[in-house]
Design an enzyme around this catalytic site. Structure first.
Site, PDB file in Angstrom:
ATOM      1  N   HIS A 139       0.791  -1.229   0.000  1.00  0.00           N
ATOM      2  CA  HIS A 139       0.000   0.000   0.000  1.00  0.00           C
ATOM      3  C   HIS A 139       0.823   1.278   0.000  1.00  0.00           C
ATOM      4  O   HIS A 139       0.278   2.367  -0.088  1.00  0.00           O
ATOM      5  CB  HIS A 139      -0.967   0.028   1.183  1.00  0.00           C
ATOM      6  CG  HIS A 139      -0.271   0.320   2.486  1.00  0.00           C
ATOM      7  ND1 HIS A 139       0.416  -0.637   3.175  1.00  0.00           N
ATOM      8  CD2 HIS A 139      -0.143   1.470   3.193  1.00  0.00           C
ATOM      9  CE1 HIS A 139       0.935  -0.091   4.267  1.00  0.00           C
ATOM     10  NE2 HIS A 139       0.619   1.177   4.308  1.00  0.00           N
TER      11      HIS A 139
HETATM   12  C1  UD1 Z   1      -2.258   5.301   6.086  1.00  0.00           C
HETATM   13  C2  UD1 Z   1      -0.938   5.738   6.736  1.00  0.00           C
HETATM   14  C3  UD1 Z   1       0.094   4.633   6.574  1.00  0.00           C
HETATM   15  C4  UD1 Z   1      -0.425   3.319   7.079  1.00  0.00           C
HETATM   16  C5  UD1 Z   1      -1.726   2.997   6.348  1.00  0.00           C
HETATM   17  C6  UD1 Z   1      -2.310   1.671   6.790  1.00  0.00           C
HETATM   18  C7  UD1 Z   1      -0.403   8.143   6.607  1.00  0.00           C
HETATM   19  C8  UD1 Z   1       0.457   9.128   5.974  1.00  0.00           C
HETATM   20  N1  UD1 Z   1      -0.379   6.911   6.074  1.00  0.00           N
HETATM   21  O1  UD1 Z   1      -2.032   5.214   4.695  1.00  0.00           O
HETATM   22  O2  UD1 Z   1       1.244   4.987   7.329  1.00  0.00           O
HETATM   23  O3  UD1 Z   1       0.528   2.300   6.870  1.00  0.00           O
HETATM   24  O4  UD1 Z   1      -2.642   4.060   6.634  1.00  0.00           O
HETATM   25  O5  UD1 Z   1      -3.460   1.366   6.114  1.00  0.00           O
HETATM   26  O6  UD1 Z   1      -1.098   8.449   7.563  1.00  0.00           O
HETATM   27  N2  UD1 Z   1      -9.590   4.587   2.186  1.00  0.00           N
HETATM   28  C9  UD1 Z   1     -10.737   3.853   2.206  1.00  0.00           C
HETATM   29  N3  UD1 Z   1     -11.269   3.561   3.424  1.00  0.00           N
HETATM   30  C10 UD1 Z   1     -10.725   3.979   4.586  1.00  0.00           C
HETATM   31  C11 UD1 Z   1      -9.544   4.740   4.530  1.00  0.00           C
HETATM   32  C12 UD1 Z   1      -8.977   5.025   3.326  1.00  0.00           C
HETATM   33  O7  UD1 Z   1     -11.266   3.453   1.189  1.00  0.00           O
HETATM   34  O8  UD1 Z   1     -11.272   3.673   5.665  1.00  0.00           O
HETATM   35  C13 UD1 Z   1      -8.961   4.909   0.883  1.00  0.00           C
HETATM   36  C14 UD1 Z   1      -9.236   6.305   0.413  1.00  0.00           C
HETATM   37  O9  UD1 Z   1      -9.463   6.284  -0.949  1.00  0.00           O
HETATM   38  C15 UD1 Z   1      -7.936   7.044   0.708  1.00  0.00           C
HETATM   39  C16 UD1 Z   1      -6.902   5.947   0.580  1.00  0.00           C
HETATM   40  O10 UD1 Z   1      -7.563   4.758   1.012  1.00  0.00           O
HETATM   41  O11 UD1 Z   1      -7.694   8.106  -0.139  1.00  0.00           O
HETATM   42  C17 UD1 Z   1      -5.693   6.172   1.399  1.00  0.00           C
HETATM   43  O12 UD1 Z   1      -6.020   6.400   2.765  1.00  0.00           O
HETATM   44  P1  UD1 Z   1      -5.093   7.379   3.669  1.00  0.00           P
HETATM   45  O13 UD1 Z   1      -5.599   7.408   5.058  1.00  0.00           O
HETATM   46  O14 UD1 Z   1      -4.895   8.663   2.982  1.00  0.00           O
HETATM   47  O15 UD1 Z   1      -3.682   6.686   3.667  1.00  0.00           O
HETATM   48  P2  UD1 Z   1      -3.243   5.164   3.662  1.00  0.00           P
HETATM   49  O16 UD1 Z   1      -2.653   4.851   2.345  1.00  0.00           O
HETATM   50  O17 UD1 Z   1      -4.322   4.276   4.168  1.00  0.00           O
END
Ligand code: UD1
Length: 388
Positions: free
Chosen positions: A228
């Site tokens: 990821h």
């Molecule tokens: C975040 C953390 C990362 C961690 C990861 C674990 C930061 C900078 N990154 O990254 O360190 O390893 O979480 O998962 O804080 N989304 C969903 N559902 C959710 C949450 C997110 O569909 O409940 C999707 C959204 O499209 C979003 C994308 O996932 O844009 C990324 O989520 P985000 O919280 O921005 O960062 P992660 O890549 O999950």
């Protein structure tokens, strides 16, 4: 004399008034935070029960919000409903961080805590630590001092900023303490306590082993893949490079792939899944117990996660980390982790050594013994009774 009256009154007030309990806000925002806060909340509840020494509230920033990324972890780990959910959701780094800061500032002003506990390295960790500190509230960072040295990683920036403003820095190993001392952190602020993520693993391992494996998958005869990191999954070229050796492995060993939402979106956008990839089993992100059950019984795990490097070390399962660096080098020197990088040739080599059984068996790092959260709460309460 007026002075005498004042003195005796003040003495009587002191003896009749109990010391106010220390008030703590515990922050969690994203998936890897939840298993780290669970044992801390438990230890706080035990220490506070009926003793009027500590009160605490759980603040969920809502950075992760799906059932698969958040709700299921609360249920399985018995984490209480958050007292407050800021529901910030997804967005760019600045949007997400900014929304957490605005929401958390209001919470701090209303609640007036003595301490804020933040864990890990996600955007919520950075946002809440900086916000609390600017309001003069003391900050304790759990999992302090990890350094990848890679400033292209958002988590590295989050770690550096959080540690820079923290008043108590709880570390998972001695190397993290060395990093902090090198950066000039006063040794008295650093406490080597162990790993709360491992507290949760040890508490839940037996239950996790009862979880059912995906259909058709046989113990020790499959690999698990998780991916990821933006550096690996946000460009078609990077994702394709990593996928090459994984595809080859899948011809001889089924690869179970619980897919993070951002990775699934990009696999589709870059048209990277072929019809002949049927030995790569894409499944939805798993909740905690089935995921630990899955990696515990795997032949090997291929990942770019931080926490999984630690969990596989404790489970004794070979882990191939597909990143150029790790902030958790102890998993390579003591544990079962191989830092393979992202070059397909290096990943192939690492896979072969696991298949041939030529890797050394790992050991468990010091203090990864299930008692980190108790050490954290003891130290925090001691600190408060000295300086509070
Ligand atoms: C975040 C953390 C990362 C961690 C990861 C674990 C930061 C900078 N990154 O990254 O360190 O390893 O979480 O998962 O804080 N989304 C969903 N559902 C959710 C949450 C997110 O569909 O409940 C999707 C959204 O499209 C979003 C994308 O996932 O844009 C990324 O989520 P985000 O919280 O921005 O960062 P992660 O890549 O999950």
């Amino acid at each position: 004399m007026p002075g005498e009256v004042y003195q005796s009154h003040s003495a009587s007030v002191k003896s009749s008034v109990k010391k106010t309990p220390v008030k703590i806000l515990v922050v969690a925002g994203a998936r890897p935070n939840f298993m780290k806060i669970a044992p801390i909340l438990e230890a706080l509840a035990i220490r506070g029960a009926g003793k009027d020494t500590v009160t605490f509230r759980l603040i969920h920033t809502g950075q992760h919000y799906d059932r698969a990324m958040s709700g299921s972890f609360f249920l399985e780990l018995g984490i209480p409903e958050p007292d407050i959910n800021l529901a910030v959701g997804s967005g760019s780094h600045a949007e997400q961080t900014g929304r957490v800061m605005v929401g958390f500032e209001k919470v701090c002003q209303d609640e007036r805590p003595d301490w804020v506990i933040v864990v890990g390295d996600v955007n919520s960790t950075l946002a809440c630590s900086v916000t609390a500190k600017k309001l003069g509230i003391r900050v304790a960072h759990v999992e302090a001092g990890l350094r990848s040295g890679d400033m292209a990683m958002p988590e590295e920036i989050n770690r550096l900023c959080t540690d820079a403003v923290s008043d108590l820095l709880f570390t998972t190993d001695e190397l993290a303490g060395d990093n902090l001392r090198r950066e000039g952190v006063a040794p008295g602020k650093i406490a080597f306590v162990g790993n709360t993520m491992i507290d949760t693993l040890l508490r839940n391992k037996a239950r996790a082993m009862e979880s059912v494996l995906p259909e058709g998958v046989i113990e020790k005869q499959y690999a698990v893949l998780t991916l990821h990191r933006p550096s690996n999954v946000d460009s078609a070229a990077a994702l394709r490079r990593i996928f090459e050796p994984v595809r080859e492995l899948a011809r001889i060993l089924p690869v179970v792939f619980p897919v993070h939402p951002r990775t699934r979106a990009n696999l589709t956008a870059f048209s990277l899944l072929n019809a002949d990839d049927n030995n790569i089993r894409l499944i939805e992100p798993l909740s905690y117990l089935p995921f630990i059950g899955l990696i515990a019984r795997a032949k090997m795990v291929l990942t770019d996660s931080g926490g999984i490097q630690e969990e596989t070390t404790v489970l004794g399962v070979p882990c191939i980390t597909m990143r150029e660096n790790t902030e958790r080098p102890i998993t390579c020197t003591v544990g079962t982790n191989i830092l393979a990088g992202t070059d397909p040739a290096q990943i192939r080599l690492a896979i072969s050594s696991v298949l041939q059984g030529t890797i050394r068996s790992g050991a468990i790092p010091d203090k990864w013994d299930g008692h980190a959260a108790e050490r954290i709460v003891t130290r925090l309460l001691d600190e408060h009774s000295v300086s509070g």
